[in-house]
Design an enzyme around this catalytic site. Structure first.
Site, PDB file in Angstrom:
ATOM      1  N   TYR A   1      14.116 -64.433   0.903  1.00  0.00           N
ATOM      2  CA  TYR A   1      15.554 -64.359   0.612  1.00  0.00           C
ATOM      3  C   TYR A   1      16.328 -65.434   1.364  1.00  0.00           C
ATOM      4  O   TYR A   1      17.320 -65.972   0.856  1.00  0.00           O
ATOM      5  CB  TYR A   1      16.089 -62.966   0.967  1.00  0.00           C
ATOM      6  CG  TYR A   1      15.671 -61.905  -0.017  1.00  0.00           C
ATOM      7  CD1 TYR A   1      16.463 -61.608  -1.125  1.00  0.00           C
ATOM      8  CD2 TYR A   1      14.476 -61.219   0.132  1.00  0.00           C
ATOM      9  CE1 TYR A   1      16.076 -60.647  -2.047  1.00  0.00           C
ATOM     10  CE2 TYR A   1      14.077 -60.262  -0.776  1.00  0.00           C
ATOM     11  CZ  TYR A   1      14.877 -59.970  -1.869  1.00  0.00           C
ATOM     12  OH  TYR A   1      14.490 -59.015  -2.784  1.00  0.00           O
TER      13      TYR A   1
ATOM     14  N   CYS B   1      12.546 -53.552  -7.094  1.00  0.00           N
ATOM     15  CA  CYS B   1      12.981 -53.852  -5.731  1.00  0.00           C
ATOM     16  C   CYS B   1      11.839 -53.736  -4.731  1.00  0.00           C
ATOM     17  O   CYS B   1      11.185 -52.694  -4.650  1.00  0.00           O
ATOM     18  CB  CYS B   1      14.101 -52.880  -5.353  1.00  0.00           C
ATOM     19  SG  CYS B   1      14.507 -52.882  -3.598  1.00  0.00           S
TER      20      CYS B   1
ATOM     21  N   TRP C   1      23.254 -49.543  -9.066  1.00  0.00           N
ATOM     22  CA  TRP C   1      22.056 -49.318  -9.873  1.00  0.00           C
ATOM     23  C   TRP C   1      22.353 -48.192 -10.866  1.00  0.00           C
ATOM     24  O   TRP C   1      23.086 -47.250 -10.559  1.00  0.00           O
ATOM     25  CB  TRP C   1      20.888 -48.906  -8.988  1.00  0.00           C
ATOM     26  CG  TRP C   1      20.427 -49.956  -8.022  1.00  0.00           C
ATOM     27  CD1 TRP C   1      20.904 -50.184  -6.778  1.00  0.00           C
ATOM     28  CD2 TRP C   1      19.368 -50.905  -8.237  1.00  0.00           C
ATOM     29  NE1 TRP C   1      20.222 -51.224  -6.182  1.00  0.00           N
ATOM     30  CE2 TRP C   1      19.270 -51.680  -7.055  1.00  0.00           C
ATOM     31  CE3 TRP C   1      18.496 -51.162  -9.295  1.00  0.00           C
ATOM     32  CZ2 TRP C   1      18.338 -52.702  -6.915  1.00  0.00           C
ATOM     33  CZ3 TRP C   1      17.566 -52.187  -9.150  1.00  0.00           C
ATOM     34  CH2 TRP C   1      17.494 -52.941  -7.980  1.00  0.00           C
TER      35      TRP C   1
END
Length: 332
Positions: free
Chosen positions: A192, A61, A94
């Protein structure tokens, strides 16, 4: 989106198909003596205490990668433990599948979601990294990623290593915040906007905005080693995590394909310079990065096939930016 399990849902598209990042994070701050911070949101505070907090991140990430780098640059390893989630998550959370038994060894949880629910059993939002977890209670304190790294510098200074870099120079702060705002809006989040655009018009606008910003950065960095001149700052950390992922995932997976990073000579040399700086390249795992994006974003890649390329050997090639001077870091 890497940091957030909410990202694949159409409700996070604005009218017209623009990607809308939800920036409503848990606002709590960890500050020296739990003081009210000078900058940022007026939010509940908790005191800085060595050994009390656990930084949960993921190498895949980019938002969490910032916190990993800053923790390393400031030498906070002995006072702030680090938990690393695996690269692939489901819609719930996660997970710690990289750890023995699939549990985080410090907090003892299998899913980061457990720390969020320990704070609020009805927590309604996405389970994001990075997250600061209070070890005694097992509760997440904050997941507000811009302020996590800001506070690691400003509020944890009593625990910085000798010679730690000044990542927020007071005399550059106003200009630096302006630069970081554009980097965030047009580059960090710009990729994004391209990848998750819900219409051709939204994609085209995001694409143009992204590459206009990259061209601006290419020009800005032509005559200076770092974004703010001779001194490495958090602005460089924030840009680096996007550049490091550009050719591996954003160029193809998100359709940011006008130019590869390796075809932008100044930015490519700048990115290699940072990659070869202690505290930066060692935090990058290209395999995990690709596995995350290509396996989690099933709407963009339904097959789940992870590309084998691109080759990454070039990251260690000479960058030649020493001629610009600057103050490269040295870590123990």
């Amino acid at each position: 989106m890497s940091a957030d399990t909410r990202t694949d849902s159409p409700p996070y598209l604005q009218e017209g198909g623009d990607f809308d990042r939800d920036m409503d994070y848990l606002p709590d701050r960890i500050t020296r003596d739990a003081r009210r911070p000078e900058h940022g949101p007026d939010a509940p505070t908790r005191p800085v205490e060595p050994g009390r907090y656990h930084l949960v991140a993921a190498r895949a990430c980019p938002w969490a990668n910032r916190a990993i780098i800053v923790r390393r640059l400031l030498g906070l390893e002995d006072v702030l433990s680090l938990g690393l989630a695996g690269p692939v998550h489901d819609q719930r959370s996660w997970t710690f599948d990289l750890d023995e038994g699939g549990r985080d060894p410090v907090v003892g949880i299998e899913r980061l979601q457990q720390a969020y629910l320990a704070r609020d059993p009805d927590y309604p939002k996405g389970i994001t990294v990075p997250a600061m977890v209070d070890i005694p209670s097992g509760q997440v304190v904050t997941n507000d990623f811009p302020w996590i790294t800001h506070d690691l510098f400003h509020e944890w200074q009593d625990h910085h290593r000798p010679g730690a870099p000044d990542l927020w120079p007071a005399d550059l702060r106003t200009e630096m915040e302006s630069v970081m705002d554009r980097v965030f809006e047009d580059v960090n989040n710009g990729v994004y906007r391209c990848g998750f655009a819900g219409s051709q018009e939204a994609y085209d606008a995001a694409y143009d905005r992204l590459f206009a910003a990259l061209d601006w950065l290419e020009e800005r960095l032509t005559g200076q080693r770092y974004l703010m001149g001779d001194q490495l700052t958090e602005a460089d950390v924030r840009l680096f995590t996007t550049l490091a992922r550009f050719d591996a995932v954003y160029h193809g997976h998100f359709g940011c394909n006008r130019t590869k990073l390796t075809e932008m000579p100044v930015l490519w040399a700048y990115a290699r310079d940072l990659f070869q700086t202690p505290g930066f390249g060692e935090t990058i795992d290209f395999g995990q990065v690709k596995e995350h994006y290509y396996r989690v974003h099933t709407d963009l890649n339904p097959s789940g096939i992870v590309p084998r390329g691109p080759l990454v050997d070039g990251w260690l090639a000479p960058h030649g930016r020493e001629v610009l001077g600057g103050k490269p870091l040295e870590l123990d």
